[in-house]
Design a protein around this motif. Sequence first.
Motif, PDB file in Angstrom:
ATOM      1  N   ILE A   1       0.705  -1.313   0.054  1.00 17.98           N
ATOM      2  CA  ILE A   1       0.073  -0.140  -0.078  1.00 17.98           C
ATOM      3  C   ILE A   1       0.945   1.545   0.099  1.00 17.98           C
ATOM      4  O   ILE A   1       0.292   2.868  -0.197  1.00 17.98           O
ATOM      5  N   ILE A   2       2.539   0.873   0.203  1.00 20.26           N
ATOM      6  CA  ILE A   2       2.706   2.375   0.484  1.00 20.26           C
ATOM      7  C   ILE A   2       3.620   2.732  -0.654  1.00 20.26           C
ATOM      8  O   ILE A   2       3.720   3.873  -1.375  1.00 20.26           O
ATOM      9  N   GLY A   3       4.172   1.560  -1.702  1.00 20.06           N
ATOM     10  CA  GLY A   3       4.233   2.112  -3.046  1.00 20.06           C
ATOM     11  C   GLY A   3       5.889   2.027  -3.311  1.00 20.06           C
ATOM     12  O   GLY A   3       6.796   2.023  -2.491  1.00 20.06           O
ATOM     13  N   LYS A   4       6.554   1.842  -4.047  1.00 23.89           N
ATOM     14  CA  LYS A   4       7.668   2.438  -4.517  1.00 23.89           C
ATOM     15  C   LYS A   4       8.799   0.611  -3.720  1.00 23.89           C
ATOM     16  O   LYS A   4       9.597   1.618  -2.975  1.00 23.89           O
ATOM     17  N   GLN A   5       7.969   0.256  -3.275  1.00 22.24           N
ATOM     18  CA  GLN A   5       8.482  -0.871  -2.626  1.00 22.24           C
ATOM     19  C   GLN A   5       9.351  -0.874  -1.043  1.00 22.24           C
ATOM     20  O   GLN A   5      10.438  -1.309  -0.763  1.00 22.24           O
TER      21      GLN A   5
ATOM     22  N   ASN B   1      14.996   4.448   7.576  1.00 20.38           N
ATOM     23  CA  ASN B   1      14.032   3.702   6.875  1.00 20.38           C
ATOM     24  C   ASN B   1      12.424   4.323   7.330  1.00 20.38           C
ATOM     25  O   ASN B   1      12.735   5.363   7.799  1.00 20.38           O
ATOM     26  N   ILE B   2      11.663   3.979   6.905  1.00 21.12           N
ATOM     27  CA  ILE B   2      10.839   4.766   7.146  1.00 21.12           C
ATOM     28  C   ILE B   2      10.080   4.153   8.655  1.00 21.12           C
ATOM     29  O   ILE B   2       9.402   5.544   8.468  1.00 21.12           O
ATOM     30  N   ASP B   3      10.175   3.374   9.411  1.00 18.59           N
ATOM     31  CA  ASP B   3      10.243   3.391  10.700  1.00 18.59           C
ATOM     32  C   ASP B   3      10.925   4.431  11.409  1.00 18.59           C
ATOM     33  O   ASP B   3       9.943   4.956  11.914  1.00 18.59           O
ATOM     34  N   GLN B   4      11.920   4.697  10.842  1.00 15.69           N
ATOM     35  CA  GLN B   4      12.904   5.818  11.570  1.00 15.69           C
ATOM     36  C   GLN B   4      12.190   7.268  11.496  1.00 15.69           C
ATOM     37  O   GLN B   4      11.854   8.092  12.523  1.00 15.69           O
ATOM     38  N   ASN B   5      11.551   7.440  10.062  1.00 13.53           N
ATOM     39  CA  ASN B   5      11.167   8.140   9.403  1.00 13.53           C
ATOM     40  C   ASN B   5       9.458   9.500  10.265  1.00 13.53           C
ATOM     41  O   ASN B   5       8.784  10.172  10.743  1.00 13.53           O
TER      42      ASN B   5
ATOM     43  N   SER C   1       9.973  25.023  12.232  1.00 16.50           N
ATOM     44  CA  SER C   1      11.579  24.522  12.566  1.00 16.50           C
ATOM     45  C   SER C   1      11.415  23.417  12.118  1.00 16.50           C
ATOM     46  O   SER C   1      12.700  22.799  11.504  1.00 16.50           O
ATOM     47  N   LYS C   2      11.705  22.754  13.524  1.00 19.73           N
ATOM     48  CA  LYS C   2      11.710  20.923  13.289  1.00 19.73           C
ATOM     49  C   LYS C   2      11.606  20.144  11.891  1.00 19.73           C
ATOM     50  O   LYS C   2      11.627  19.778  11.622  1.00 19.73           O
ATOM     51  N   LEU C   3       9.594  20.873  11.701  1.00 23.92           N
ATOM     52  CA  LEU C   3       9.155  20.316  10.430  1.00 23.92           C
ATOM     53  C   LEU C   3      10.306  21.144   9.025  1.00 23.92           C
ATOM     54  O   LEU C   3      10.285  19.970   7.898  1.00 23.92           O
ATOM     55  N   LYS C   4      10.217  22.269   8.868  1.00 24.86           N
ATOM     56  CA  LYS C   4      10.530  22.006   7.965  1.00 24.86           C
ATOM     57  C   LYS C   4      12.279  21.560   8.010  1.00 24.86           C
ATOM     58  O   LYS C   4      12.745  20.858   6.625  1.00 24.86           O
ATOM     59  N   LYS C   5      12.956  20.955   8.224  1.00 25.17           N
ATOM     60  CA  LYS C   5      14.185  20.474   8.668  1.00 25.17           C
ATOM     61  C   LYS C   5      13.984  18.913   7.813  1.00 25.17           C
ATOM     62  O   LYS C   5      14.532  18.836   7.413  1.00 25.17           O
ATOM     63  N   PHE C   6      12.736  18.970   8.773  1.00 26.77           N
ATOM     64  CA  PHE C   6      12.648  17.307   8.156  1.00 26.77           C
ATOM     65  C   PHE C   6      11.580  17.254   7.116  1.00 26.77           C
ATOM     66  O   PHE C   6      11.946  15.871   6.185  1.00 26.77           O
ATOM     67  N   LEU C   7      10.693  17.551   6.907  1.00 25.92           N
ATOM     68  CA  LEU C   7       9.982  17.483   5.471  1.00 25.92           C
ATOM     69  C   LEU C   7      11.075  16.793   4.477  1.00 25.92           C
ATOM     70  O   LEU C   7      10.538  16.647   2.976  1.00 25.92           O
ATOM     71  N   PRO C   8      11.998  17.397   3.485  1.00 25.54           N
ATOM     72  CA  PRO C   8      12.376  16.705   2.421  1.00 25.54           C
ATOM     73  C   PRO C   8      13.190  15.383   2.531  1.00 25.54           C
ATOM     74  O   PRO C   8      13.726  14.966   1.562  1.00 25.54           O
ATOM     75  N   TYR C   9      13.442  15.249   3.830  1.00 22.50           N
ATOM     76  CA  TYR C   9      13.235  14.177   3.826  1.00 22.50           C
ATOM     77  C   TYR C   9      12.028  12.982   3.784  1.00 22.50           C
ATOM     78  O   TYR C   9      12.485  11.105   3.685  1.00 22.50           O
ATOM     79  N   ILE C  10      10.588  13.334   3.270  1.00 21.44           N
ATOM     80  CA  ILE C  10       9.593  12.137   3.568  1.00 21.44           C
ATOM     81  C   ILE C  10      10.205  11.778   2.196  1.00 21.44           C
ATOM     82  O   ILE C  10       9.833  13.072   1.143  1.00 21.44           O
ATOM     83  N   ASP C  11       9.427  10.943   1.883  1.00 20.79           N
ATOM     84  CA  ASP C  11       9.514  10.259   0.498  1.00 20.79           C
ATOM     85  C   ASP C  11       8.352   9.474   0.452  1.00 20.79           C
ATOM     86  O   ASP C  11       8.564   8.633  -0.365  1.00 20.79           O
ATOM     87  N   ASN C  12       6.858   9.466   1.439  1.00 20.21           N
ATOM     88  CA  ASN C  12       6.552   8.199   0.609  1.00 20.21           C
ATOM     89  C   ASN C  12       4.802   9.204   1.551  1.00 20.21           C
ATOM     90  O   ASN C  12       4.951  10.024   2.551  1.00 20.21           O
ATOM     91  N   TRP C  13       3.540   9.258   1.121  1.00 19.71           N
ATOM     92  CA  TRP C  13       2.170   9.532   1.736  1.00 19.71           C
ATOM     93  C   TRP C  13       2.793   9.142   3.238  1.00 19.71           C
ATOM     94  O   TRP C  13       1.805   9.796   3.484  1.00 19.71           O
TER      95      TRP C  13
END
Length: 225
Positions: free
Chosen positions: A22-26, A60-64, A83-95
């Motif tokens: 369901i998450i996609g891209k393996q 991995n996704i679990d840590q994210n 501020s913490k969200l801005k730092k984190f968002l570029p690393y989100i790679d799935n819905w």
Amino acid sequence: MNIIEEIKNNCDVKYGEFTKKIIGKQKSAYLRINIAKQIAKKYSNTNEAIKFLDMLPHKNIDQNNVHGLIIGYLKEEALNVISKLKKFLPYIDNWATCDITVSNLKIIKKEPQKFKIFAKNCIKSNKSFIKRFGIVILLTYFLDDNFEKKDLKEMASIYSDDYYVNMALSWYFSVAFVKQYKSAIKIFQESHIKNKWVHNKSIQKVCDSLRVNNQQKSYLKSLKR
């Protein structure tokens, strides 16, 4: 034991096989969300959490997912959380990570306007999951007491070729139809939604909802483009 060890020790292989579909891209999340929340809550506002939040990029996704949830549990001022969200968002790679992080940002209810500005800036991003993040914030926290009619037209003007952005937009308009019917129906009637696919997908999502009566569904179907 630290956060990474806690995550590793609580991984569920069978759950990982399920999420891969369901998450996609393996990509697979092996940590169930309720367990991820427990770990995030346990360590939030500790020195261990501070260290963990600085360990980007994660492996991995679990840590994210735990990272995003920890941000939601922080007892800090809105601007520090942003501020913490801005730092984190570029690393989100799935819905999934995107939506899980948004779901735990209860601080938005305390200082909605600061987060609304932040969300709208996210929507301007050319990165798909940052854009989706902003859309999901607006549909989660700004279609009830903090709703403004102008938001609908602004959202309708968004055009993207990205599937996950367009699905979030369709989700937004379907929820708007349920919660803000009088304003949302005009968006469909006057074809304000710039993306035809989003317009029709939104209608489909509304028609799949149990919170909408058959008469409304029938009328909305007649507005398909």
